[in-house]
Scaffold this active site. Sequence first.
Site, mmCIF file in Angstrom:
data_model
loop_
_atom_site.group_PDB
_atom_site.id
_atom_site.type_symbol
_atom_site.label_atom_id
_atom_site.label_comp_id
_atom_site.label_asym_id
_atom_site.label_seq_id
_atom_site.Cartn_x
_atom_site.Cartn_y
_atom_site.Cartn_z
ATOM 1 C CB SER A 1 -30.758 -27.622 -35.398
ATOM 2 O OG SER A 1 -29.960 -26.547 -34.964
ATOM 3 C CG ASP B 1 -32.927 -24.209 -36.279
ATOM 4 O OD1 ASP B 1 -31.696 -23.986 -36.254
ATOM 5 O OD2 ASP B 1 -33.572 -24.562 -35.276
ATOM 6 C CG ASP C 1 -31.446 -22.513 -33.140
ATOM 7 O OD1 ASP C 1 -30.475 -22.813 -33.877
ATOM 8 O OD2 ASP C 1 -32.004 -23.338 -32.397
ATOM 9 C CG ASP D 1 -28.300 -23.322 -36.774
ATOM 10 O OD1 ASP D 1 -28.913 -22.235 -36.852
ATOM 11 O OD2 ASP D 1 -28.532 -24.152 -35.875
#
Length: 445
Positions: A100, A245, A247, A243
Amino acid sequence: MRKYFGTDGIRGCVGQFPMTPDFAMKLGWAAGKTMLQDGSNEVVIGKDTRASGYMLESALEAGFSAAGVNVALVGPLPTPAIAYLATTFRASAGVVISASHNPFHDNGIKLFASSGLKLTDEQELEIESWLDIALESGMGCVSSDNLGKARRILDAGGRYIEYCKSFLPNHQSLKGLKIVVDSANGAAYRVAPAVYRELGAEVISIHDQPDGMNINDKCGATHLNSLQAAVIKHGADLGIAMDGDADRLMMVDHTGTVVDGDELLFMMAQVAKQEGYAGGVVGTQMSNLGLELALAELGIPFKRAKVGDRYVMEMLGATGWRIGGESSGHLLSLDHAATGDAIIASMRVLAALNQQSETLHAAKQGMKKMPQTLINVSYDATKGADPLAAQSVQAAVRDVELTLGDSGRVLLRKSGTEPLVRVMVEARDARQANQYAQDIANVLK
């Protein structure tokens, strides 16, 4: 109690347990054994742009294959894209290799069920039971004729782009809008700019040159300075940051002012209400009191979950509501996506702006944030005493709460990853918030 899974999968520093190729291979085998019991045998694996993703991908592929599970590889794509593709391909699970918003030297492994939802505690415990067997006794391997096969999905990115575009109503477009997009040198570096560009926007794409090590490096949703500067420099209407990833979503208005997750959540709820949504909104303990007050003015119920999108999702399930999120930018609109999705959340915000013919700057005025002070206080975890149980600390909190009444809020919570107590105070006056937070911090110290 789970031994390996945290609130968001398994995460750690690459090269150290559990982020080693040996552990990843055995995790793949353990997850595969669990999946076979459910009668399905294909998993979709995606990743972000970290250099270590290739190593962990190969290890997971080997583990799943040894368990007899087929693997579909989609390459670098956002976490929510994997959740979506797992459903589209009727796979039994989706796996994301990502840490993340963490720096490149960390990595993690998240698993999604075929529904696109994160695994339940029971499913993770089942995987851990097989994982313990693999770590203690070896993982075994099916016969050659039963090995899982691997294939690469070449059009996965295009499928996801079309999926995201579908969430802007057909009669709307982004034509005439200038947008700066910061992909954090992460998983959305190709798909995110393409979505906005294909919907008609003029797109200035920054931090879209991943090299395996620059993911989240002074960019993206957790470092907004360069996005703010780019919006001002290019005279853009707004900026969008994700960010690593993708999400998590944060935005910047045309003045360079940050619009955070609480403000974006309010806009999403506002447009949903106008479209006929009759449910409430779930935030967290850290959600700004201004969000709760602004939703109350619209007649929208509000509840607080523990910090973490996992717990927001659990409370949404318990209430039957469809909208929730965190101030950090994890935003959920379950009528549009099964998990937090920065691109789809931005589509909902842009649809709200189009519908109301407003700028992002004007729309954010609908919610007045309360001044908030957050102080981290370290403590000695080896002594075993709970600092929040100390009578002096509890008395200090009571004193501040009595003084604030309904015009503020106090929250103390221990960090889940380090020996820190987070002291948060909200008040109508910033000086009050600072003073009261410092008073409580001093007692804790």
